[in-house]
Design an enzyme around this catalytic site. Structure first.
Site, PDB file in Angstrom:
ATOM      1  N   GLU A 141     -22.136  49.374  40.944  1.00 37.35           N
ATOM      2  CA  GLU A 141     -21.610  48.408  41.399  1.00 37.35           C
ATOM      3  C   GLU A 141     -20.268  47.860  41.325  1.00 37.35           C
ATOM      4  OE1 GLU A 141     -25.781  45.882  40.033  1.00 37.35           O
ATOM      5  OE2 GLU A 141     -24.154  45.766  38.973  1.00 37.35           O
TER       6      GLU A 141
ATOM      7  N   GLU B 185     -17.725  44.911  38.616  1.00 33.87           N
ATOM      8  CA  GLU B 185     -19.085  44.987  38.599  1.00 33.87           C
ATOM      9  C   GLU B 185     -19.968  43.631  39.052  1.00 33.87           C
ATOM     10  OE1 GLU B 185     -22.759  43.799  36.762  1.00 33.87           O
ATOM     11  OE2 GLU B 185     -21.193  43.456  35.611  1.00 33.87           O
TER      12      GLU B 185
ATOM     13  N   ASP C 222     -22.202  43.773  42.172  1.00 30.35           N
ATOM     14  CA  ASP C 222     -23.738  43.058  41.909  1.00 30.35           C
ATOM     15  C   ASP C 222     -23.947  42.211  43.504  1.00 30.35           C
ATOM     16  OD1 ASP C 222     -26.218  42.739  40.543  1.00 30.35           O
ATOM     17  OD2 ASP C 222     -25.472  40.471  40.719  1.00 30.35           O
TER      18      ASP C 222
END
Length: 230
Positions: A121, A45, A49
């Site tokens: 993400e 994640e 991002d």
């Protein structure tokens, strides 16, 4: 590594077949079920991002050569914020393939914005590691295409503020927000909120905070009103 039929189907919906399916499995594994033999998606994640932000920043930069930094920044925030990621995750039915611990399943984890957005993400990062930046970039641009195309100044601003301006510009009062449901334990509630306009138009949305649910309801109603006007 072999994966189940649910993840096979998800790959088709996502539009990317993994060379290393283990990356997809990790991207969909929440910390509530991870352990010694299974890593969670938290590190992915973090990476995803950044891949998402760079892809969106470049797309906006190229799309409007006259926009200032002050104009581009809120547009970027609108595209990469948690609520947007969660909306796209729902379009992919990502919640149905999330790997969650029992406590998260009971508390409605498959519907929570935070879990959905983080997992999407992580999936982006998994694609990046599996096939490189260009493939991940193409995936993001495809998933975000409609939002990029319709992005305007109003989309970059707070959805509740935009809806209020829309209503008052047509002689209506301030939109009314009402909590219509709450599920899950006290420490992890999931809220359902309804927004209502004087003309009778309503919309409901669910999120893991009341504020997020209000924003989602306002955004969805704005989209609905835009479709009707079109």
């Amino acid at each position: 590594m072999k994966i189940g039929a649910d993840l096979q189907a998800f790959q088709v919906k996502l539009g990317h077949r993994f060379n290393d399916p283990g990356l997809l499995l990790r991207a969909l594994t929440h910390a509530s079920i991870s352990g010694i033999t299974r890593a969670s998606n938290e590190r992915l994640e973090f990476l995803g991002d950044r891949v998402l932000a760079l892809t969106m920043a470049e797309a906006l930069f190229k799309a409007d050569g006259k926009a200032s930094e002050g104009q581009l920044a809120p547009r970027l925030n609108a595209l990469v914020r948690l609520e947007t990621c969660a909306e796209i995750a729902r379009e992919l039915d990502l919640g149905e393939v999330l790997k969650l611990g029992r406590s998260e399943m009971i508390s409605g984890g498959r519907r929570k914005d935070a879990l959905l957005g983080d997992a999407l993400e992580a999936v982006i990062a998994a694609v990046y590691l599996d096939a490189g930046f260009e493939t991940a970039q193409a995936l993001v641009l495809r998933l975000w295409q409609s939002r990029l195309e319709r992005l305007a100044d109003s989309d970059a601003r707070d959805a509740k503020s935009v809806l209020q301006e829309w209503a008052q510009g047509r002689g209506m009062g301030v939109p009314v927000y009402e909590e219509t449901g709450r599920t899950g334990p006290d420490h992890q509630p999931v809220f359902t909120v309804r927004v209502r306009l004087d003309n009778g138009e309503t919309w409901e949305a669910t999120a893991n905070t009341k504020r997020a649910a209000e924003q989602l309801a306002a955004r969805a109603l704005l989209d609905h009103l835009g479709d009707k006007d079109g």
